[in-house]
Design a protein around this motif. Sequence first.
Motif, PDB file in Angstrom:
ATOM      1  N   VAL A  31     -14.324 -17.978 -12.634  1.00 12.05           N
ATOM      2  CA  VAL A  31     -13.765 -17.629 -13.884  1.00 12.05           C
ATOM      3  C   VAL A  31     -13.500 -18.499 -15.145  1.00 12.05           C
ATOM      4  N   ARG A  32     -14.125 -18.198 -16.052  1.00 10.26           N
ATOM      5  CA  ARG A  32     -13.690 -19.010 -17.242  1.00 10.26           C
ATOM      6  C   ARG A  32     -13.268 -18.205 -18.383  1.00 10.26           C
ATOM      7  N   ARG A  33     -13.548 -16.884 -18.425  1.00 11.40           N
ATOM      8  CA  ARG A  33     -13.215 -16.092 -19.637  1.00 11.40           C
ATOM      9  C   ARG A  33     -12.478 -14.941 -19.309  1.00 11.40           C
ATOM     10  N   VAL A  34     -11.437 -14.706 -19.858  1.00 10.34           N
ATOM     11  CA  VAL A  34     -10.662 -13.325 -19.397  1.00 10.34           C
ATOM     12  C   VAL A  34     -10.338 -12.700 -20.804  1.00 10.34           C
ATOM     13  N   PHE A  50      -2.728 -16.861 -19.158  1.00 11.69           N
ATOM     14  CA  PHE A  50      -3.944 -17.460 -19.053  1.00 11.69           C
ATOM     15  C   PHE A  50      -4.425 -18.565 -19.539  1.00 11.69           C
ATOM     16  N   LEU A  51      -3.728 -18.470 -20.815  1.00 10.20           N
ATOM     17  CA  LEU A  51      -4.166 -19.968 -21.944  1.00 10.20           C
ATOM     18  C   LEU A  51      -3.473 -21.238 -21.187  1.00 10.20           C
ATOM     19  N   ALA A  52      -2.420 -21.091 -20.525  1.00 11.64           N
ATOM     20  CA  ALA A  52      -1.690 -22.082 -19.859  1.00 11.64           C
ATOM     21  C   ALA A  52      -2.633 -22.644 -18.426  1.00 11.64           C
ATOM     22  N   ARG A  53      -3.270 -21.427 -17.821  1.00  8.12           N
ATOM     23  CA  ARG A  53      -4.085 -22.145 -16.855  1.00  8.12           C
ATOM     24  C   ARG A  53      -5.488 -22.317 -17.194  1.00  8.12           C
ATOM     25  N   GLY A  54      -5.689 -22.819 -18.534  1.00  6.92           N
ATOM     26  CA  GLY A  54      -6.919 -23.213 -18.867  1.00  6.92           C
ATOM     27  C   GLY A  54      -8.076 -22.224 -19.105  1.00  6.92           C
ATOM     28  N   TYR A  55      -8.013 -21.301 -19.072  1.00  3.62           N
ATOM     29  CA  TYR A  55      -8.925 -20.054 -19.435  1.00  3.62           C
ATOM     30  C   TYR A  55      -9.271 -19.680 -20.947  1.00  3.62           C
ATOM     31  N   ASP A  56     -10.372 -19.540 -21.225  1.00  3.57           N
ATOM     32  CA  ASP A  56     -10.841 -18.888 -22.845  1.00  3.57           C
ATOM     33  C   ASP A  56     -10.218 -17.416 -22.538  1.00  3.57           C
ATOM     34  N   VAL A  57      -9.514 -17.020 -23.648  1.00  3.76           N
ATOM     35  CA  VAL A  57      -8.999 -15.635 -23.653  1.00  3.76           C
ATOM     36  C   VAL A  57      -9.419 -14.774 -24.771  1.00  3.76           C
ATOM     37  N   SER A  58     -10.094 -13.588 -24.693  1.00  3.34           N
ATOM     38  CA  SER A  58     -10.197 -12.963 -25.719  1.00  3.34           C
ATOM     39  C   SER A  58      -9.407 -11.573 -25.745  1.00  3.34           C
ATOM     40  N   LEU A  81       5.863 -22.855 -20.847  1.00  2.55           N
ATOM     41  CA  LEU A  81       4.728 -23.247 -20.047  1.00  2.55           C
ATOM     42  C   LEU A  81       4.277 -24.791 -19.744  1.00  2.55           C
ATOM     43  N   GLU A  82       4.914 -25.512 -21.001  1.00  6.93           N
ATOM     44  CA  GLU A  82       4.636 -27.047 -20.841  1.00  6.93           C
ATOM     45  C   GLU A  82       5.403 -27.524 -19.828  1.00  6.93           C
ATOM     46  N   GLN A  83       6.620 -27.017 -19.677  1.00  4.62           N
ATOM     47  CA  GLN A  83       7.620 -27.423 -18.681  1.00  4.62           C
ATOM     48  C   GLN A  83       7.061 -27.095 -17.336  1.00  4.62           C
ATOM     49  N   LEU A  84       6.394 -25.860 -17.001  1.00  2.00           N
ATOM     50  CA  LEU A  84       5.883 -25.319 -15.931  1.00  2.00           C
ATOM     51  C   LEU A  84       4.569 -26.514 -15.406  1.00  2.00           C
ATOM     52  N   GLY A  85       3.994 -27.054 -16.628  1.00  6.35           N
ATOM     53  CA  GLY A  85       2.706 -27.761 -16.292  1.00  6.35           C
ATOM     54  C   GLY A  85       1.453 -27.110 -16.802  1.00  6.35           C
ATOM     55  N   LEU A  86       0.897 -27.362 -17.668  1.00  2.00           N
ATOM     56  CA  LEU A  86      -0.312 -26.875 -18.094  1.00  2.00           C
ATOM     57  C   LEU A  86      -1.599 -27.339 -17.276  1.00  2.00           C
ATOM     58  N   ALA A  87      -2.551 -26.406 -17.125  1.00  5.58           N
ATOM     59  CA  ALA A  87      -3.782 -26.877 -16.489  1.00  5.58           C
ATOM     60  C   ALA A  87      -4.538 -27.819 -17.411  1.00  5.58           C
ATOM     61  N   GLU A  88      -5.460 -28.486 -16.790  1.00  4.14           N
ATOM     62  CA  GLU A  88      -6.417 -29.342 -17.692  1.00  4.14           C
ATOM     63  C   GLU A  88      -7.130 -28.505 -18.359  1.00  4.14           C
ATOM     64  N   GLY A  89      -7.067 -28.874 -19.792  1.00  2.00           N
ATOM     65  CA  GLY A  89      -7.809 -28.176 -20.896  1.00  2.00           C
ATOM     66  C   GLY A  89      -7.265 -27.121 -21.428  1.00  2.00           C
ATOM     67  N   ALA A  90      -5.943 -26.715 -21.128  1.00  2.00           N
ATOM     68  CA  ALA A  90      -5.236 -25.661 -21.623  1.00  2.00           C
ATOM     69  C   ALA A  90      -4.905 -25.807 -23.051  1.00  2.00           C
ATOM     70  N   SER A  91      -5.093 -24.834 -23.920  1.00  2.00           N
ATOM     71  CA  SER A  91      -4.884 -25.026 -25.190  1.00  2.00           C
ATOM     72  C   SER A  91      -4.754 -23.593 -25.911  1.00  2.00           C
ATOM     73  N   GLN A  92      -3.647 -23.417 -27.016  1.00  2.00           N
ATOM     74  CA  GLN A  92      -3.876 -22.147 -27.748  1.00  2.00           C
ATOM     75  C   GLN A  92      -4.894 -21.945 -28.616  1.00  2.00           C
ATOM     76  N   ASP A  93      -5.717 -22.901 -28.609  1.00  2.00           N
ATOM     77  CA  ASP A  93      -7.149 -22.749 -29.507  1.00  2.00           C
ATOM     78  C   ASP A  93      -8.040 -22.043 -28.637  1.00  2.00           C
ATOM     79  N   ARG A  94      -8.028 -21.876 -27.566  1.00  2.00           N
ATOM     80  CA  ARG A  94      -8.821 -21.173 -26.606  1.00  2.00           C
ATOM     81  C   ARG A  94      -8.472 -19.537 -26.646  1.00  2.00           C
ATOM     82  N   LEU A  95      -7.741 -19.208 -27.636  1.00  2.00           N
ATOM     83  CA  LEU A  95      -7.358 -17.879 -28.029  1.00  2.00           C
ATOM     84  C   LEU A  95      -8.284 -17.215 -28.944  1.00  2.00           C
TER      85      LEU A  95
END
Length: 345
Positions: A31-34, A50-58, A81-95
Motif C-alpha cells: 500500500v502506498r496511498r491511503v 499515515f504521513l509519518a509512516r511514509g504514505y501518500d494521503v488523500s 512523530l519526529e521523536q517517534l521516528g519518521l519512515a523513509e520518505g515521510a513528509s507533510q507534503d504527501r498530504l
Amino acid sequence: MNAAQPARPTGLSSAAQPGPATPAPCAPEDVRRVACVGAGVIGGGWVAHFLARGYDVSAWDPAPDAEEKLRRLVDAAWPALEQLGLAEGASQDRLTVVPTLEEAVSEAQFVQESAPEKLELKRDLLARLDAAAPAGVVIASSTSGYPMTDMQTRAAGAGRLVVGHPFNPPYLIPLVEVAGGELTAPSAVGWASRFYEVAGKSVITMKREVPGFIANRLQEALWREALHMVANGEATVAEIDASITEGPGLRWACMGPMLTFALAGGEGGMAHMLDHFGPSLKAPWTRLEAPELDLELYDAVVRGCDEAAGGRSIADLVAERDRGVINVLRATGRLAGRSTEEAAK
C-alpha cells in the motif's frame, strides 16, 4: 467513549453469511496511498500517522475550514512523530486535501473513515465509500462503539467493511482493534489487521463483535466511576486523575490489569488473589450504572478540568500528553521499529 448502542437493525438475519472473499488490489505491504474520510481529531490523527509512516494521503471532510484545521493538527503532531521516528520518505507534503469524497478514494489502496458517531451518518457514508472506492479496497471505520453489523446494512459490498478502532491520538497510541460484521469477509479482517501492523500499529483482531470493543469497555467503567465520585462530592477531577497517573496507571503502562492483579496474589498468582480478594467483588465499591449527567454534574466536571489545567491551553496539554506518552514508550522499549537499546538512548 462508547457510543449509545442501537437496536439491531431490521432486515438483517442473525444467520446472514459473511461476504465472499474479494481480491484486494495489493498486499498490505504494498500500500502506498491511503484515503482518510473525516478529518476531525481522530481522522486528523490518522492522517498524521499515515504521513509519518511514509504514505501518500488523500483527505476529505465536508467542513468548510477542514483543511486549515487538519494542517494545523498535523503541524502540532509532527514534533512528536519526529521523536517517534519518521519512515523513509515521510513528509507533510504527501498530504492532499480534496473537495469530494469520490476524489479522495478514487485511487486509494486503503480507506479509513472517521466520521462523527451517528449511526445513520455512518450507514450512509460507508455505502457511499463502498460505491466510490476501487474494487477490493478494504474500508475501515474508526467507530468507537457501533458494531460493523449495524453500520454495513446499506453497502452493496459489505464484505470489505471492517472496524479499525483507534485510540486518541491515533498517531501516538499504538492500539487498533479490528473487527468484522456479520457480512464482512474474513479475508478483509485479516487484510486490515496485517495492514495496520505494517503501518506500525499494535493490533487486536477480535474474534467476535463486542459493543464498545475491548479497551473502551474498560475505559467506560472507569469513566462512570469517576463521574459518580464527582457527582457525590467524593473526589475532585484533579484527585481522580492523580489517582491513576500516580497509581495503577504506572503499572498499566507495562502490564495490564489482569496480570497486575495476578501479582497481587504473590507466589500463588491469580488463584491466590481470587481466593483472597474474590469476596470483595460483592462489596459496594462500584456503581457501574451511569449517573445522570445533569447540569450540576456537567458544570462540576467542566469546572474541575479547567482548574486541573491550571491555565494551560489545549495545545499545551496536547504537547504535554505527547511528551509523556513518548517517554513511557521510550522507557519501556516500545518505540515502533526500534530496539530496546535504541529506545533507551
